[in-house]
Design a protein around this motif. Structure first.
Motif, PDB file in Angstrom:
ATOM      1  N   TYR A  95      -0.856  13.827  -8.000  1.00 50.79           N
ATOM      2  CA  TYR A  95      -1.271  14.399  -9.275  1.00 50.79           C
ATOM      3  C   TYR A  95      -0.018  14.564 -10.128  1.00 50.79           C
ATOM      4  CZ  TYR A  95      -5.874  15.532  -7.385  1.00 50.79           C
ATOM      5  OH  TYR A  95      -7.133  15.454  -6.852  1.00 50.79           O
ATOM      6  N   ARG A 143      -0.760  17.157  -1.625  1.00 48.50           N
ATOM      7  CA  ARG A 143      -2.048  17.023  -2.308  1.00 48.50           C
ATOM      8  C   ARG A 143      -2.081  15.658  -2.995  1.00 48.50           C
ATOM      9  NH1 ARG A 143      -4.644  19.760  -7.426  1.00 48.50           N
ATOM     10  NH2 ARG A 143      -2.675  19.243  -8.417  1.00 48.50           N
ATOM     11  N   SER A 144      -3.230  14.965  -2.928  1.00 50.76           N
ATOM     12  CA  SER A 144      -3.306  13.652  -3.552  1.00 50.76           C
ATOM     13  C   SER A 144      -4.715  13.322  -4.012  1.00 50.76           C
ATOM     14  CB  SER A 144      -2.821  12.573  -2.590  1.00 50.76           C
ATOM     15  OG  SER A 144      -3.717  12.425  -1.520  1.00 50.76           O
ATOM     16  N   ARG A 145      -4.752  12.422  -5.001  1.00 54.56           N
ATOM     17  CA  ARG A 145      -6.028  11.870  -5.469  1.00 54.56           C
ATOM     18  C   ARG A 145      -6.365  10.690  -4.568  1.00 54.56           C
ATOM     19  NH1 ARG A 145      -4.657   9.984 -11.232  1.00 54.56           N
ATOM     20  NH2 ARG A 145      -2.580   9.864 -10.378  1.00 54.56           N
ATOM     21  N   PRO A 146      -7.644  10.451  -4.331  1.00 53.26           N
ATOM     22  CA  PRO A 146      -7.982   9.274  -3.530  1.00 53.26           C
ATOM     23  C   PRO A 146      -7.637   8.011  -4.300  1.00 53.26           C
ATOM     24  CG  PRO A 146      -9.973  10.320  -4.373  1.00 53.26           C
ATOM     25  CD  PRO A 146      -8.819  11.202  -4.746  1.00 53.26           C
ATOM     26  N   PRO A 147      -7.260   6.954  -3.579  1.00 52.18           N
ATOM     27  CA  PRO A 147      -6.967   5.704  -4.266  1.00 52.18           C
ATOM     28  C   PRO A 147      -8.238   5.125  -4.862  1.00 52.18           C
ATOM     29  CG  PRO A 147      -6.858   5.397  -1.895  1.00 52.18           C
ATOM     30  CD  PRO A 147      -7.064   6.860  -2.148  1.00 52.18           C
ATOM     31  N   ARG A 168       0.800  -1.229   0.000  1.00 51.42           N
ATOM     32  CA  ARG A 168       0.000   0.000   0.000  1.00 51.42           C
ATOM     33  C   ARG A 168       0.834   1.281   0.000  1.00 51.42           C
ATOM     34  NH1 ARG A 168      -3.314  -3.353   3.496  1.00 51.42           N
ATOM     35  NH2 ARG A 168      -5.172  -3.875   2.327  1.00 51.42           N
ATOM     36  N   THR A 192      -0.283  10.611   2.669  1.00 53.96           N
ATOM     37  CA  THR A 192      -1.423  11.325   2.102  1.00 53.96           C
ATOM     38  C   THR A 192      -2.642  10.458   1.847  1.00 53.96           C
ATOM     39  OG1 THR A 192      -0.720  10.934  -0.172  1.00 53.96           O
ATOM     40  CG2 THR A 192       0.131  12.923   0.912  1.00 53.96           C
ATOM     41  N   ALA A 193      -2.475   9.135   1.876  1.00 49.70           N
ATOM     42  CA  ALA A 193      -3.545   8.162   1.642  1.00 49.70           C
ATOM     43  C   ALA A 193      -4.091   8.203   0.214  1.00 49.70           C
ATOM     44  CB  ALA A 193      -4.674   8.333   2.650  1.00 49.70           C
ATOM     45  N   GLY A 194      -3.348   8.780  -0.715  1.00 50.02           N
ATOM     46  CA  GLY A 194      -3.783   8.822  -2.110  1.00 50.02           C
ATOM     47  C   GLY A 194      -2.589   8.839  -3.043  1.00 50.02           C
ATOM     48  N   LYS A 229       2.436   8.090  -0.395  1.00 51.20           N
ATOM     49  CA  LYS A 229       1.034   7.710  -0.239  1.00 51.20           C
ATOM     50  C   LYS A 229       0.730   7.335   1.207  1.00 51.20           C
ATOM     51  CE  LYS A 229      -2.428   4.476  -1.908  1.00 51.20           C
ATOM     52  NZ  LYS A 229      -2.495   3.239  -1.134  1.00 51.20           N
ATOM     53  N   SER A 285     -11.003   2.444  -5.574  1.00 54.47           N
ATOM     54  CA  SER A 285     -11.525   1.366  -4.746  1.00 54.47           C
ATOM     55  C   SER A 285     -12.537   0.565  -5.551  1.00 54.47           C
ATOM     56  CB  SER A 285     -12.162   1.918  -3.467  1.00 54.47           C
ATOM     57  OG  SER A 285     -13.228   2.769  -3.792  1.00 54.47           O
TER      58      SER A 285
END
Length: 109
Positions: free
Chosen positions: A77, A99-103, A55, A72-74, A69, A105
């Motif tokens: 960009y 800043r991050s995109r969500p993973p 992960r 940031t959990a994502g 990740k 799912s």
């Protein structure tokens, strides 16, 4: 005695290291997509990757962690990674990307 000619300095390559994810195939896609985008934008950048922790997805530029990740959990960009590479290639310090995109799912119904 004639002086030796002055050689121009070699152009320093920016090294990008991204850790591939091992999570159901889509993380590998994130790594490959980012690798393609970087190679398309910067022809002098060396991109290398390795398998990271489960992960995880980390991007290191010249030895400095630019994105994680795990923090940031994502996923990053692309434009944020490109901006950090641009700064690093000019010798300008940059802030860690937060800043991050969500993973992605998968929802089973």
């Amino acid at each position: 005695m004639t002086p030796e000619p002055i050689k121009p300095p070699k152009k320093k390559k920016t090294l990008i290291q991204g850790k591939k994810l091992t999570l159901r195939g889509s993380p590998r896609k994130h790594y490959l997509d980012l690798e393609d985008a970087v190679k398309h934008e910067f022809d002098d950048v060396v991109v290398s990757g390795s398998v990271g922790r489960l992960r995880s997805f980390e991007v290191t530029i010249n030895g400095k962690l630019a994105f994680s990740k795990l923090e940031t959990a994502g996923f990053p960009y692309e434009e944020d990674i490109m901006n950090a590479i641009q700064c690093a290639s000019k010798g300008i310090d940059y802030d860690k990307i937060t800043r991050s995109r969500p993973p992605m799912s998968c929802v089973m119904m």
